[in-house]
Write an enzyme that holds these catalytic residues in place. Structure first.
Site, mmCIF file in Angstrom:
data_model
loop_
_atom_site.group_PDB
_atom_site.id
_atom_site.type_symbol
_atom_site.label_atom_id
_atom_site.label_comp_id
_atom_site.label_asym_id
_atom_site.label_seq_id
_atom_site.Cartn_x
_atom_site.Cartn_y
_atom_site.Cartn_z
ATOM 1 N N HIS A 1 17.507 2.602 -8.592
ATOM 2 C CA HIS A 1 17.797 1.353 -8.492
ATOM 3 C C HIS A 1 18.214 0.969 -10.057
ATOM 4 O O HIS A 1 18.824 0.207 -10.204
ATOM 5 C CB HIS A 1 16.061 -0.040 -8.480
ATOM 6 N N GLU A 2 17.433 1.256 -11.144
ATOM 7 C CA GLU A 2 17.771 0.654 -12.865
ATOM 8 C C GLU A 2 19.055 1.265 -12.303
ATOM 9 O O GLU A 2 20.153 -0.258 -13.414
ATOM 10 C CB GLU A 2 17.003 0.945 -13.420
ATOM 11 N N HIS B 1 20.903 -1.701 -12.066
ATOM 12 C CA HIS B 1 21.866 -2.682 -12.741
ATOM 13 C C HIS B 1 22.350 -2.220 -14.335
ATOM 14 O O HIS B 1 23.247 -3.231 -14.048
ATOM 15 C CB HIS B 1 20.729 -2.755 -13.250
#
Length: 229
Positions: free
Chosen positions: A100-101, A104
């Protein structure tokens, strides 16, 4: 006095209950899948590094940061920071959060507009989150509606920021799920855990947006009530 107005609970209670439920869901999902090791045995740091390198983001560093679930991507310094529970753990939960990170970081590399907008809003949100309520209270107590409305406008930046955050987080989670499947870092049966963790995390951002909007609406309600009086 206005801050004891029982109408506050009508605005705040639904958001509060949703926030508590969201926190329960994310903590429960993370704890559950933090006990399940991935078949490949890669730590969160290794998952993040593999995905970053696979997309040519060799310049993005992966670092350990203290705290519980303090994972985040810093677009200014191009650093992906993972909490110990993610950085060092070869679990399904760690893999999902790390991916998920990394999502980004991929947003940043592709100039994803909502992420750029959210980053640009940070200074105004930092000011509005503390100065807005102060001006609102002072304006209301001193019967200066113009000053109170200025506080509302400043605090509105917090609500807008929370809304802008939603597509940023949803998109990062969708990217994470696709990347983990496409690269084969996780087996199909392991994706159930990733979905549970990331979907629960997404609910916390929805709750934050609902809370910010509820507070803003309450401020407006108080001012309009004062104007009618």
């Amino acid at each position: 006095m206005f801050f004891f107005n029982p109408m506050y609970f009508l605005f705040a209670l639904p958001a509060l209950l949703l926030g508590l439920y969201a926190q329960y869901k994310v903590q429960n999902a993370f704890a559950r899948y933090s006990r399940v090791r991935t078949v490949r045995g890669l730590t969160g740091a290794q998952v993040a590094r593999y995905l970053l390198d696979a997309h040519g983001l060799h310049h993005v560093r992966v670092e350990r940061v203290g705290g519980m679930l303090t994972d985040h991507y810093d677009p200014t310094s191009k650093v992906l920071r993972l909490s110990p529970q993610v950085y060092d753990a070869p679990t399904i939960a760690a893999a999902g959060v790390a991916a998920h990170e990394m999502g980004h970081a991929l947003q940043d590399a592709t100039n994803y507009a909502p992420l750029a907008l959210r980053s640009a809003m940070v200074p105004s949100v930092q000011i509005g989150s503390w100065l807005g309520p102060i001006l609102f209270v002072v304006g209301l107590l001193m019967a200066r509606p113009t000053l109170a409305w200025l506080g509302v406008i400043l605090f509105a930046a917090v609500a807008v920021f929370a809304l802008v955050t939603l597509p940023v987080e949803f998109d990062a989670s969708n990217r994470a799920k696709k990347l983990l499947q496409q690269t084969g870092l996780l087996l199909p049966q392991e994706m159930e855990g990733v979905n549970a963790v990331l979907n629960a995390a997404a609910l916390t951002y929805v709750a934050a947006a609902v809370q910010a909007i509820s507070n803003l609406l309450y401020y407006v309600f108080l001012l309009q009530s004062t104007d009618r009086d």
